[in-house]
Design an enzyme around this catalytic site. Structure first.
Site: not given
Ligand SMILES: Cc1cc2nc3c(=O)[nH]c(=O)nc-3n(C[C@H](O)[C@H](O)[C@H](O)COP(=O)(O)O)c2cc1C
Length: 304
Positions: A48, A75, A132, A166, A193, A246
Site C-alpha cells: 500500500k 484517500g 496524488c 505509476k 492506476n 481488470g
Molecule cells: C481499494 C483499492 C485501493 C488502492 N490503493 C492504491 C494505492 O494505495 N496506491 C496505488 O498506487 N494504487 C492503488 N490502487 C490501484 C491499484 O493498484 C490498481 O492500479 C488499479 O486498481 C487497477 O487494477 P485492477 O483493475 O486490477 O484493480 C488501489 C485500488 C483499489 C481497488
C-alpha cells in the site's frame, strides 16, 4: 508441443519468477496478506502506498461495488513511512516474495524522503504513485509531464533501487508523461492506476463514495489500461511495462503481454478471489503449452 514453459520475466533490473504482481492498495502492507495466498505464484507484491506523515484517509463510505468492478475513495490512508518502516521493515527480509514499496507525497521533496526511507526499510524497488494532488499546483502529479518528471528525478537521486513510475489513465497524453518520467530515470512504467468514476445511491440521493469522484477499477477498465500499454509500448518499445487494470483470467495476462507488458498486475481481482494467482499460473502454463510457446516473455509486445 513445448514441454517446459517459463513464466520468468523482468521489470528492468527486477527479475520476476512469474509475471503476476500484486497491486498496491489491494494486498495491505503484504505482511498481513501473504498467509492467505500462495506467494510462489507472484513475481512481486507492491505494498500500500505510504506518505511521509500519516494520512487519515477519507470518511466512509470508501468503497462501492458497481455493475462491473468497483469504486474506491480510500484517500491513501496509511501510517506514514516512519511507523511503516518500524512495523513492516523487519519482516521484509524473511518474506518469500519480493516486496516493492509504493511512495506518495504532496510535494517533490516528500516523495524523495519517502523513497529514501523505504529503501532503508528493505524493499526491493520503489514504485512512485503519481496519482496524488500536487500541493504546489492543486492537480494530480500524473497529469503533468514536468511535475511527474521532477518527482521521478528526485526519487532517482534518493535511492539506488529500481524505480517504477505509476501513471494515470486520466492524463490527457500518457505517452508524453511516460517519455518525461523515463528521461528522468524511471526503470519501469506501471500502466495504470484507477480511472476516475462516480456512482449515486438513488435511494439516499448521495454519492456512493465519500470523495464523490473515486478510482474505478476492475474488469471494465481493462480496455482503457490496455490502450495505454499499447500507446506507450509503441513510443518506448524498450521500456519495461507493468500492465494493470481488470485482470482476472490467464487470457487477460496473455493479452497484456502481447500488448507490450513485461509483467501484469492483479488488483481488484483479489477482493473476489484471494487465491486467484495460483489458479492463473496453472492456466497460464496450460495456455502456453497448448499454443506451443516455451517462454511467456517471447510474447511481449508481439501484437503491436
Ligand atoms: C481499494 C483499492 C485501493 C488502492 N490503493 C492504491 C494505492 O494505495 N496506491 C496505488 O498506487 N494504487 C492503488 N490502487 C490501484 C491499484 O493498484 C490498481 O492500479 C488499479 O486498481 C487497477 O487494477 P485492477 O483493475 O486490477 O484493480 C488501489 C485500488 C483499489 C481497488
Amino acid at each position: 508441443m513445448a514441454s517446459v514453459t517459463s513464466l520468468a520475466t523482468a521489470l528492468g533490473p527486477l527479475a520476476l519468477r512469474t509475471p503476476l504482481v500484486a497491486m498496491s492498495g489491494t494486498v495491505g502492507s503484504v505482511v498481513e496478506w501473504i498467509a492467505s495466498t500462495d506467494p510462489n505464484a507472484y513475481g512481486a507484491a507492491i505494498a500500500k502506498s505510504v506518505s511521509l506523515d500519516p494520512w487519515p484517509g477519507r470518511p466512509a463510505p470508501r468503497v462501492a461495488p458497481t455493475e462491473a468492478g468497483m469504486l474506491n475513495s480510500i484517500g491513501i490512508q496509511n501510517p506514514g513511512v516512519e511507523r511503516w518502516s518500524e512495523a513492516i521493515g523487519p519482516q521484509l527480509s524473511g518474506m518469500s516474495l519480493p516486496v516493492i514499496g509504493s511512495a506518495v507525497g504532496n510535494t517533490v521533496g516528500e516523495y524523495a524522503e519517502v523513497a529514501k526511507r523505504l529503501t532503508g526499510a528493505g524493499v526491493v524497488g520503489v514504485e512512485i504513485n503519481l496519482s496524488c494532488p500536487n500541493l504546489d499546483e492543486g492537480r494530480m502529479f500524473a497529469l503533468d509531464d514536468t511535475a511527474s518528471a521532477d518527482v521521478v528525478a528526485a526519487v532517482r537521486s534518493a535511492t539506488h533501487l529500481p524505480v517504477g513510475a505509476k501513471l494515470s489513465p486520466n492524463s490527457e497524453d500518457i505517452v508524453n508523461v511516460a517519455e518525461a518520467v523515463v528521461e528522468a530515470g524511471a526503470d519501469w512504467l506501471t500502466l495504470t492506476n484507477t480511472v476516475w468514476g462516480a456512482a449515486i445511491d438513488i435511494e439516499t440521493r448521495r454519492p456512493k463514495v465519500s470523495g464523490v469522484v473515486g478510482g474505478y477499477s476492475g474488469v471494465a477498465v481493462k480496455p482503457i489500461a490496455l490502450r495505454c500499454v499499447i500507446e506507450v509500448r509503441r513510443a518506448l518499445p524498450h521500456v519495461p511495462i507493468l500492465g494493470a487494470g481488470g485482470v482476472r483470467r490467464a487470457e487477460d495476462v496473455v493479452e497484456y503481454v502481447m500488448a507490450g507488458a513485461s509483467a501484469v498486475g492483479l488488483g481488484t481481482a483479489h477482493f473476489e478471489s484471494p487465491a486467484i494467482a495460483r489458479r492463473l499460473v496453472k492456466r497460464l502454463r496450460r495456455w502456453l503449452e497448448r499454443h506451443d510457446v516455451a517462454n511467456l516473455s517471447d510474447l511481449i509486445g508481439i501484437a503491436v
